[in-house]
Design a protein around this motif. Structure first.
Motif, PDB file in Angstrom:
ATOM      1  N   PRO B 195       0.834  -1.197   0.000  1.00 18.51           N
ATOM      2  CA  PRO B 195       0.000   0.000   0.000  1.00 18.51           C
ATOM      3  C   PRO B 195       0.871   1.250   0.000  1.00 18.51           C
ATOM      4  O   PRO B 195       1.864   1.327   0.703  1.00 18.51           O
ATOM      5  CB  PRO B 195      -0.811  -0.127   1.296  1.00 18.51           C
ATOM      6  N   ILE B 197       2.047   5.025   0.676  1.00 15.27           N
ATOM      7  CA  ILE B 197       1.821   6.037   1.705  1.00 15.27           C
ATOM      8  C   ILE B 197       1.193   7.291   1.095  1.00 15.27           C
ATOM      9  O   ILE B 197       0.647   8.115   1.793  1.00 15.27           O
ATOM     10  CB  ILE B 197       3.121   6.421   2.449  1.00 15.27           C
ATOM     11  N   ASP B 199      -1.427   7.451  -0.622  1.00 15.40           N
ATOM     12  CA  ASP B 199      -2.892   7.402  -0.618  1.00 15.40           C
ATOM     13  C   ASP B 199      -3.475   7.338   0.783  1.00 15.40           C
ATOM     14  O   ASP B 199      -4.689   7.223   0.952  1.00 15.40           O
ATOM     15  CB  ASP B 199      -3.377   6.164  -1.400  1.00 15.40           C
ATOM     16  N   SER B 200      -2.628   7.389   1.780  1.00 15.66           N
ATOM     17  CA  SER B 200      -3.107   7.183   3.140  1.00 15.66           C
ATOM     18  C   SER B 200      -3.557   8.500   3.785  1.00 15.66           C
ATOM     19  O   SER B 200      -2.968   9.537   3.562  1.00 15.66           O
ATOM     20  CB  SER B 200      -1.979   6.555   3.945  1.00 15.66           C
ATOM     21  N   ASP B 201      -4.620   8.424   4.601  1.00  9.98           N
ATOM     22  CA  ASP B 201      -5.109   9.622   5.299  1.00  9.98           C
ATOM     23  C   ASP B 201      -4.222   9.995   6.481  1.00  9.98           C
ATOM     24  O   ASP B 201      -4.239  11.126   6.945  1.00  9.98           O
ATOM     25  CB  ASP B 201      -6.529   9.385   5.817  1.00  9.98           C
ATOM     26  N   VAL B 203      -0.246   9.465   8.043  1.00  7.70           N
ATOM     27  CA  VAL B 203       1.113   8.953   7.905  1.00  7.70           C
ATOM     28  C   VAL B 203       1.851   9.190   9.223  1.00  7.70           C
ATOM     29  O   VAL B 203       1.875  10.316   9.728  1.00  7.70           O
ATOM     30  CB  VAL B 203       1.884   9.627   6.745  1.00  7.70           C
ATOM     31  N   LYS B 224      -0.667   1.629  12.838  1.00  8.15           N
ATOM     32  CA  LYS B 224      -1.723   0.611  12.792  1.00  8.15           C
ATOM     33  C   LYS B 224      -2.933   1.081  13.611  1.00  8.15           C
ATOM     34  O   LYS B 224      -4.073   0.991  13.169  1.00  8.15           O
ATOM     35  CB  LYS B 224      -1.176  -0.714  13.337  1.00  8.15           C
ATOM     36  N   GLY B 228      -3.160   4.120   9.604  1.00  7.60           N
ATOM     37  CA  GLY B 228      -2.357   4.855   8.633  1.00  7.60           C
ATOM     38  C   GLY B 228      -1.168   4.066   8.130  1.00  7.60           C
ATOM     39  O   GLY B 228      -1.026   2.874   8.397  1.00  7.60           O
ATOM     40  N   ALA B 229      -0.322   4.748   7.384  1.00  6.54           N
ATOM     41  CA  ALA B 229       0.865   4.135   6.806  1.00  6.54           C
ATOM     42  C   ALA B 229       2.125   4.702   7.484  1.00  6.54           C
ATOM     43  O   ALA B 229       2.066   5.731   8.145  1.00  6.54           O
ATOM     44  CB  ALA B 229       0.918   4.421   5.311  1.00  6.54           C
ATOM     45  N   THR B 246       9.268   4.004   1.542  1.00  8.95           N
ATOM     46  CA  THR B 246       8.555   4.748   2.578  1.00  8.95           C
ATOM     47  C   THR B 246       9.131   6.150   2.782  1.00  8.95           C
ATOM     48  O   THR B 246       8.628   6.926   3.579  1.00  8.95           O
ATOM     49  CB  THR B 246       8.641   4.023   3.937  1.00  8.95           C
ATOM     50  N   PRO B 257      -1.300  13.842   3.629  1.00  6.80           N
ATOM     51  CA  PRO B 257      -2.407  13.202   4.362  1.00  6.80           C
ATOM     52  C   PRO B 257      -3.156  14.201   5.228  1.00  6.80           C
ATOM     53  O   PRO B 257      -2.744  15.352   5.367  1.00  6.80           O
ATOM     54  CB  PRO B 257      -1.675  12.182   5.241  1.00  6.80           C
TER      55      PRO B 257
END
Ligand SMILES: Cc1cc2nc3c(=O)[nH]c(=O)nc-3n(C[C@H](O)[C@H](O)[C@H](O)COP(=O)(O)OP(=O)(O)OC[C@H]3O[C@@H](n4cnc5c(N)ncnc54)[C@H](O)[C@@H]3O)c2cc1C
Ligand SMILES: Nc1ncnc2c1ncn2[C@@H]1O[C@H](COP(=O)(O)O)[C@@H](O)[C@H]1O
Lengths: 257, 321
Positions: B195, B197, B199-201, B203, B224, B228-229, B246, B257
């Motif tokens: 996945p 990072i 696209d993550s809301d 981070v 977690k 998030g990432a 990353t 994010p």
């Protein structure tokens, strides 16, 4: 194997630009540019691995830079050269690279090692200008360095991944702060540093015309100092054991939890 | 005013950063604007530069320019600038462009201003804006003579397709012997897996302040708990603590994010350019003078090892509750 390491003294603690001269205020305490400790460490390792040779530290800066230089000698460098001259104050990239290249030419080392960036200028550029003046190959931003049969090989990160670049000696390399873990000077090292050769040179002693250094030799100017654009309110807390709880409160307030 | 923009390319495409700088130069008005593309097999990729404002593109197509190494490019650029009498040469920041710009400054005895975020004309001369001292001061900088060299911060300008057609001008290569001494042995261009990072809301990013690679677990647990990432800095990626995929920043990913939590990250400019677009930034750092606090919405002065596990626990309780 003779290795020259370029180091800089930078102001310690909070920094300010002098409104009158529009230069960085260098009157307070100074320290070895933290990124340059990695360059010194790498040079020491290469020297020690080759079993012979010397590490000479080269710096352009005010007389007070001798303090920063002493730290590199305490770490294990053999000798230091500081180019210090009032006429060199306010040098930009063009002028600094000219002065530094002249000092390095005098040493004609097999390898010149630069640090990652100067903590005050955030340039991360000087090595390329110096390499051009020395007419030597340059490998920058090296995170892993190997030296074998007269060639350096560096692994470095770019926007697209990793490059491995090789160049024959004599060469110029710039290393990042991921390359090693710089040693702390031992007590013995600190005591011994005082007895190591430390030379201070003026521009004239290097045969540099005054108009090639300082503001006269520079091609850039600072015109005005302005406030940064405001960012809205920012909050600051010190952890008294309740920081985690206060972060949670903040996240709840911002509807992020 | 004659301005030349160095157009970097990768994978047969002109880079967005370079096109942004080109568009910015075009917006200055009364300029004779050209681009320059240096590489091997690059004639085809130069034309789009016209769309972004270049009236001419100098192209040097030579096998010696195959690898993205700076020194041979300096040789060609120096000649183009001298022969054509350019007043200014502009670059978008990259590992390659920074080395080229710096060496070109030495070669032409020209001034280089770097880390610029804006460019304008005052009394007929170029003036640029450069944030300094961890962006706490905005400095107007200029040049005392030609050519003026400028290196712009990543993401300073967006490309704007307002131009037309560009004429291609071939340039013959010629190199100094030392310029060809360095050689590219290998280029490993890792593609990210898993996945993204981007696209993550949320981070949660870790830096060298975590102290050891295994401490990334603290950051992973918090990520977690928040759904998030995990992000990282170049310092930890280059040290082999965490994967390149990353890395956030100039030579890594750009993320924006809703929430960015920086743990043990100093906040160097090159990191900042990759995350400053985040909606809310929280930073935990034990150094009250860390630059990251200059652009955090909530700055927490403290030890990540004490704070992050507690925070994770509290977030979990909330989520359960
Ligand atoms: C051309 C170029 C490109 C670059 N590209 C990137 C990029 O894409 N991304 C990037 O991130 N960097 C990039 N950099 C590097 C950048 O300049 C910094 O070196 C890097 O971001 C630093 O990473 P860091 O914050 O993890 O480490 P450091 O700068 O070493 O910071 C560690 C921080 O942790 C704090 N700390 C230490 N212990 C604790 C503790 N127990 N609790 C809390 N805080 C603690 C310290 O106070 C310090 O502020 C680039 C540099 C250059 C020259
Ligand atoms: N005044 C100086 N004297 C000697 N070396 C320097 C000086 N300034 C910078 N350097 C070296 O050049 C590197 C990059 O500096 P900069 O391009 O200014 O960020 C530093 O890490 C040092 O190794």
């Amino acid at each position: 194997m003779k290795i020259a390491v370029c180091v800089k003294q930078v102001p310690e603690g909070s920094r300010r630009i002098d409104a009158a001269t529009k230069r960085l205020d260098r009157s307070g305490e100074g320290a070895l540019n933290p990124y340059d400790a990695y360059a010194v460490e790498e040079a020491l390792r290469l020297r020690d691995a080759s079993g012979e040779g010397e590490v000479v530290v080269v710096s352009v800066g005010p007389a007070s830079a001798a303090d920063a230089i002493r730290k590199t000698l305490a770490m294990g460098a053999d000798r230091a050269v500081l180019v210090s001259d009032d006429a060199a104050a306010g040098s930009d990239l063009v002028a600094t690279s000219y002065v530094l290249a002249n000092a390095l030419e005098r040493e004609s080392s097999d390898l010149v090692v630069f640090g990652y960036q100067a903590a005050d200028s955030d340039g991360a550029v000087l090595w390329a200008a110096v390499a051009d003046r020395l007419r030597r190959p340059v490998v920058s931003q090296v995170a892993e360095l190997r030296l074998e049969s007269g060639r350096v090989r560096g692994k470095r990160q770019t926007e697209f991944g990793y490059d491995v670049i090789e160049a024959p000696l004599p060469a110029v390399v710039a290393v990042t702060d991921a390359i090693n873990e710089p040693r702390y000077p031992s007590l013995k090292g600190i005591m011994g540093a005082k007895r190591k050769p430390q030379e201070t040179l003026t521009l004239a002693e290097l045969g540099i015309e005054a108009e090639r250094a300082g503001e006269a030799g520079s091609r850039t100017v600072v015109l005005a100092l302005n406030e940064p654009p405001s960012r809205g309110e920012a909050r600051r807390i010190e952890d008294d054991g309740d920081a985690a709880a206060r972060i949670v409160e903040f996240l709840l307030e911002k509807r992020l939890l | 005013m004659k301005i030349l923009v160095f157009l970097e390319h990768h994978g047969n495409e002109l880079q967005k950063g370079s096109l942004g700088v080109l568009s910015k130069a075009a917006s200055l008005g009364d300029v004779d604007l050209a681009g320059v593309v240096l590489g091997s097999g690059v004639r085809e990729i130069a034309s789009p530069a016209g769309k972004f404002g270049a009236t001419r593109v100098y192209v040097c197509d030579d096998a010696a320019l195959e690898a993205p190494l700076p020194q041979p490019r300096v040789d060609v650029l120096a000649r183009v600038v001298r022969d054509e009498g350019f007043d200014a040469v502009l670059f978008a920041q990259s590992v390659l462009a920074a080395d080229i710009a710096s060496a070109l400054a030495a070669r032409l005895d020209a001034g280089l201003n770097w880390d610029l975020v804006d460019l304008g004309v005052q009394d007929g001369a170029l003036v640029a804006k450069r944030p300094a001292l961890a962006d706490t001061v905005y400095v107007d900088v200029g040049w005392t003579g030609e050519p003026r060299l400028a290196l712009f911060r990543s993401g300073a300008f967006d490309p704007a397709a307002t131009g037309g057609e560009a004429e291609l001008v071939d340039v013959v290569a010629g190199f100094e012997d030392f310029s060809l001494a360095a050689t590219m042995i290998e280029q490993a261009h890792e593609e990210s897996e898993g996945p993204s990072i981007e696209d993550s809301d949320v981070v949660v990013a870790g830096g060298r302040g975590l102290g050891a690679p295994e401490k990334f677990e603290l950051v992973e647990e918090l990520a977690k708990a928040l759904g998030g990432a995990v992000g990282s800095t170049r310092a930890v990626v280059d040290a082999g603590w965490y994967p390149y995929a990353t890395q956030v920043g100039q030579t890594g990913k750009t993320v924006a994010p809703k929430l960015y939590i920086a743990c043990g990250i100093s906040g160097a400019i090159q990191h900042k350019v990759g995350m400053q677009g985040s909606n809310v930034i929280v930073a935990i750092n034990k150094d009250p003078n860390a630059p990251i606090f200059e652009y955090s919405d909530l700055g927490v002065v403290g030890d990540v090892h004490a704070i992050v596990p507690k925070l994770t626990e509290l977030v979990r309780e909330r989520r359960r509750g």
